[in-house]
Enzyme design. Structure first.
Site, PDB file in Angstrom:
ATOM      1  N   ASP A  98       0.872  -1.171   0.000  1.00 28.95           N
ATOM      2  CA  ASP A  98       0.000   0.000   0.000  1.00 28.95           C
ATOM      3  C   ASP A  98       0.914   1.227   0.000  1.00 28.95           C
ATOM      4  OD1 ASP A  98      -2.337   1.636   0.438  1.00 28.95           O
ATOM      5  OD2 ASP A  98      -3.237  -0.082   1.449  1.00 28.95           O
ATOM      6  N   ASP A 200      -2.951   4.786  -2.403  1.00 31.00           N
ATOM      7  CA  ASP A 200      -3.982   5.410  -1.572  1.00 31.00           C
ATOM      8  C   ASP A 200      -4.383   6.786  -2.119  1.00 31.00           C
ATOM      9  OD1 ASP A 200      -5.298   5.029   1.121  1.00 31.00           O
ATOM     10  OD2 ASP A 200      -4.335   6.962   1.508  1.00 31.00           O
ATOM     11  N   GLU A 256      -6.442   4.027  -5.783  1.00 32.77           N
ATOM     12  CA  GLU A 256      -7.710   4.335  -5.135  1.00 32.77           C
ATOM     13  C   GLU A 256      -8.074   5.742  -5.563  1.00 32.77           C
ATOM     14  OE1 GLU A 256      -9.805   4.775  -0.749  1.00 32.77           O
ATOM     15  OE2 GLU A 256      -7.829   5.575  -1.156  1.00 32.77           O
ATOM     16  N   HIS A 324     -11.128  -2.494   3.480  1.00 36.49           N
ATOM     17  CA  HIS A 324     -11.031  -2.132   4.899  1.00 36.49           C
ATOM     18  C   HIS A 324     -11.806  -0.863   5.251  1.00 36.49           C
ATOM     19  CE1 HIS A 324      -8.252   0.256   2.694  1.00 36.49           C
ATOM     20  NE2 HIS A 324      -8.069   1.044   3.726  1.00 36.49           N
ATOM     21  N   ASP A 325     -12.412  -0.222   4.246  1.00 40.50           N
ATOM     22  CA  ASP A 325     -13.166   1.015   4.498  1.00 40.50           C
ATOM     23  C   ASP A 325     -14.677   0.806   4.379  1.00 40.50           C
ATOM     24  OD1 ASP A 325     -10.819   2.522   4.733  1.00 40.50           O
ATOM     25  OD2 ASP A 325     -10.772   2.958   2.585  1.00 40.50           O
TER      26      ASP A 325
HETATM   27  C1  GLC Z   1      -7.896   5.724   1.913  1.00 39.28           C
HETATM   28  C2  GLC Z   1      -7.768   4.504   2.794  1.00 39.28           C
HETATM   29  C3  GLC Z   1      -8.372   4.809   4.115  1.00 39.28           C
HETATM   30  C4  GLC Z   1      -7.606   5.958   4.725  1.00 39.28           C
HETATM   31  C5  GLC Z   1      -7.542   7.161   3.799  1.00 39.28           C
HETATM   32  C6  GLC Z   1      -6.489   8.128   4.219  1.00 39.28           C
HETATM   33  O1  GLC Z   1      -9.202   6.032   1.650  1.00 39.28           O
HETATM   34  O2  GLC Z   1      -8.341   3.392   2.171  1.00 39.28           O
HETATM   35  O3  GLC Z   1      -8.375   3.702   4.967  1.00 39.28           O
HETATM   36  O4  GLC Z   1      -8.199   6.332   5.927  1.00 39.28           O
HETATM   37  O5  GLC Z   1      -7.224   6.798   2.491  1.00 39.28           O
HETATM   38  O6  GLC Z   1      -5.219   7.600   4.014  1.00 39.28           O
END
Ligand code: GLC
Ligand code: CA
Length: 542
Positions: A98, A200, A256, A324-325
Site C-alpha cells: 500500500d 492510496d 484508489e 477495509h473502508d
Molecule cells: C484511503 C484509505 C483509508 C484511509 C484514507 C487516508 O481512503 O483506504 O483507509 O483512511 O485513504 O489515508
C-alpha cells in the site's frame, strides 16, 4: 495467456492488523500472514495486497506512515517481511504494498523538520498563512474526515493542509524533492521483490490551487475541484510510469481514486499512468434514509446499471465489493436472511466480471458487520470524528448510533474468523478490535469441510476461473433484456463461451434461460422452473 500476471489472477486484500496474530499480543502480524499462506494458496488467490505495514502512530492504523522504508514493529521486522516475500514466491504468490503518499504521518521526520521555516523540508508540505490576520485557515476546504482541512503551527506561524486527520499531513507534490523521495520508496520496495502497489487516494495528491472551494459546509470534499483528478496528478503518474513502473518486468499498480468519473478513469488507465482504478460509484447504490430512523435501502437494479456502465466503458476494471473502508458486502448488497445464497451470488459476480477481482479478507467466508454500533469499542477515527460533530444535534441516541454505524470502518476490521473459539482463532488473547457477534457460526473451521459453504464456493470458482481464461480475460456482453436486479452476461474467449445469471433480488423473479449448456456452479441447490429464486446465481458453460 496474458503477459501481465494480474490479468488472469486474483488479488486478496489483507488487513494485517486483523488477519492472524502469531505472538499473542492481540495484534495481527507478518508471521501470522506467513502461517496462513497455505490457506490462501488453497483458496486459490495469487496476489496479496497488504494494507500498510510501515511504522505508524496509528491515528489511522497505518494510513499515517512515519517511515516508508521500514516495518511497523507491531507487525514484525524486515526479516519477517523478506521471509514473507520468499514464502509467497515459493507458492507462486505475489505481494503488493500500500503506497500512502498523499500525506505522511505528523510523526514523520520530514514533518518534524518542516516546522522550521528555513529547513528544506518546509516545502515538503503545504504551509500557508491564514486569512484574517492569520487567525483563520487559508481557505474553506473541509477534511475527508470532517472538520477543517488546516491546522495552525506555532513554531512557524503558518497553517498546514491535511485532507484527512491533522495527524496526516498532505505532501506538496509541486516540490520535485517529494517526487524524488517517493521514487526512492518505490524502487526500494521493488528491489525487495514486491509485485506492485495499491496507491492510496492517488487522484488527490496534486493541489492545483489553494483557492476557496464551492459548495456548502456539509460537503466532505469542499475544495475538491482544486485537487481531485488534476492535470498535475496525471503528469506525476505518467512520470512514475516512465521512470519506474515501465522499468519492471511486470507490475500491477492500482489507484484508489475518490469521486472518479468514467472519463477520468479512462485517462488514468490509458496505458501510460497506472493499470487500474478503484471506483466508488457502486458503493453508493445502497442509500441511507435519515428519517424516521436511519435505515438502508439497496436497489439492485441501480447497482446493476452502475456496474454495467463501468464494465462497458472501462476496458479493465479493479472489481471489488469490500475493503477495509466498507461495510461487509452481504450486509451492504445482500441479505442476512439469505446469508449463504447472497454471499455466493456476490462472489459469482465478483469473480466473473471482466477485470481483476479483489477479495477482502473474510469475504470468502461471508463475514458480517457487527450486529450494532458499540460505542465502547470504536477504534476508527471516522465515527469518532462524526460523533463530535453530531453530538450537539438533538436526535435520539439510537438514531445517531445507526448513523455512526454506517461510517464505522471497524466493521471491516474485525478479526478474521478462523474458528468458533472466543477470539475466533485470530489470537489467544483479547484482540485489538472486537470479534463480531456472528463468529461462532460464520468461520473457516465450519466451512472448510462443508461442500455447500461460501468458502468452498469461492474455492471452486477460483479454481475453475484459473483453468477457464474466458472468465478472466474474455470479452463481456450483457443481456439487455435481463429483469430488474438480475445480471445476465456472456464471457467469451475464442471458442469458449460462458453465461452467468445472478439474481440480486430478495425475491424470486420470472426468468427463462434460453441458452443451453452445462451448469458449472450454482449458488443454491433448489430451483423453480421459469423463475430465479432469491440470490440464485449460476455459471453455465455454453
Ligand atoms: C484511503 C484509505 C483509508 C484511509 C484514507 C487516508 O481512503 O483506504 O483507509 O483512511 O485513504 O489515508
Ligand atoms: Ca501479534
Amino acid at each position: 495467456m496474458s503477459e501481465k500476471f494480474y490479468k488472469d489472477h486474483v488479488v486478496y486484500q489483507i488487513y494485517p492488523r486483523s488477519f492472524c496474530d502469531s505472538n499473542s499480543d492481540g495484534i495481527g502480524d507478518l508471521q501470522g500472514i506467513i502461517s496462513k499462506l497455505d490457506y490462501l494458496k488453497d483458496l486459490g488467490v495469487d496476489i496479496l495486497w497488504l494494507s500498510p505495514i510501515y511504522p505508524s502512530p496509528n491515528f489511522d492504523y497505518g494510513y499515517d506512515i512515519s517511515d516508508y522504508m521500514d516495518i511497523n514493529p507491531e507487525y514484525g521486522t524486515m526479516k519477517d517481511f523478506d521471509q514473507l516475500i520468499e514464502q509467497a514466491n515459493k507458492r507462486e504468490m505475489k505481494i503488493v504494498m500500500d503506497l500512502v503518499v498523499n500525506h505522511t504521518s505528523s510523526e514523520h521526520r520530514w514533518f518534524k523538520e518542516s516546522q522550521n521555516k528555513g529547513s528544506p523540508y518546509h516545502d515538503y508540505y503545504i504551509y500557508k498563512k491564514g486569512k484574517k490576520n492569520n487567525k483563520k485557515p487559508p481557505n474553506n476546504w473541509t477534511s475527508n474526515f470532517m472538520g477543517e482541512a488546516w491546522t495552525y503551527v506555532d513554531k512557524c506561524d503558518e497553517w498546514y493542509l491535511h485532507l484527512f486527520a491533522p495527524e496526516q499531513v498532505d505532501l506538496n507534490w509541486k516540490n520535485e524533492a517529494v517526487y524524488q523521495e517517493v521514487k526512492k520508496i518505490l524502487e526500494f520496495w521493488y528491489s525487495k521483490g514486491v509485485y506492485g502497489f495499491r496507491c492510496d487516494v492517488i487522484n488527490q495528491i496534486y493541489k492545483t490551487s489553494l483557492e476557496d472551494g464551492k459548495g456548502n459546509s456539509l460537503n466532505r470534499l469542499k475544495g475538491g475541484e482544486h485537487y481531485i483528478s488534476q492535470e498535475g496528478c496525471h503528469k506525476i503518474l505518467n512520470r512514475f510510469h516512465n521512470e519506474v513502473f515501465s522499468k519492471q518486468k511486470d507490475t500491477m499498480v492500482v489507484g484508489e481514486t475518490v469521486s472518479i468519473t468514467i472519463d477520468q478513469a479512462k485517462r488514468f488507465t490509458s496505458g501510460d499512468e497506472i493499470d487500474m482504478v478503484f471506483s466508488f460509484e457502486h458503493e453508493d447504490a445502497p442509500t441511507y434514509k435519515l428519517l424516521p430512523l436511519v435505515f438502508k435501502r439497496f436497489n439492485p437494479e441501480r447497482f446493476k446499471q452502475i456496474m454495467i456502465k463501468w464494465q462497458k466503458n472501462i476496458d479493465w476494471n479493479a472489481n471489488y465489493f469490500e475493503n477495509h473502508d466498507q461495510l461487509r458486502s452481504i450486509d451492504h448488497y445482500g441479505s442476512r436472511k439469505y446469508h449463504k445464497e447472497s454471499g455466493k451470488a456476490l462472489g459469482m459476480l465478483l469473480l466473473t466480471l471482466r477485470g481483476t477481482p479483489f477479495i477482502f479478507q473474510g469475504e470468502e467466508i461471508g463475514q458480517l458487520d457487527y450486529d450494532e454500533y458499540d460505542e465502547k469499542n470504536v477504534k476508527d477515527i471516522v465515527p469518532i470524528n462524526i460523533k463530535k460533530i453530531i453530538s450537539k444535534i438533538p436526535l435520539p441516541k439510537k438514531m445517531k448510533n445507526n448513523f455512526l454505524f454506517h461510517y464505522d470502518r471497524d466493521n471491516a476490521r474485525a478479526p478474521f474468523q478462523w474458528d468458533k473459539s472466543i477470539y475466533a482463532g485470530f489470537s489467544s488473547v483479547e484482540p485489538w478490535n472486537k470479534v463480531t457477534e456472528t463468529s461462532a457460526h460464520i468461520n473457516y473451521e465450519l466451512q472448510k469441510n462443508d461442500p455447500d459453504s461460501i468458502f468452498n464456493f469461492y474455492r471452486d470458482l477460483l479454481a475453475y476461473r484459473k483453468k477457464n481464461k474466458a472468465l478472466s480475460i474474455g470479452s463481456i456482453e450483457f443481456d439487455p433484456k435481463a429483469p430488474k436486479g438480475v445480471f445476465a452476461y456472456y464471457r467469451t474467449l475464442n471458442k469458449d463461451k460462458f453465461k452467468v445469471i445472478i439474481n440480486l433480488n430478495k425475491k424470486e423473479v420470472k426468468y427463462i434461460n434460453l441458452d443451453i449448456g452445462e451448469e458449472i456452479l450454482k449458488s443454491r441447490s433448489d430451483m423453480k422452473v421459469g423463475y430465479l429464486l432469491p440470490y440464485e446465481a449460476v455459471l453455465i458453460k455454453l
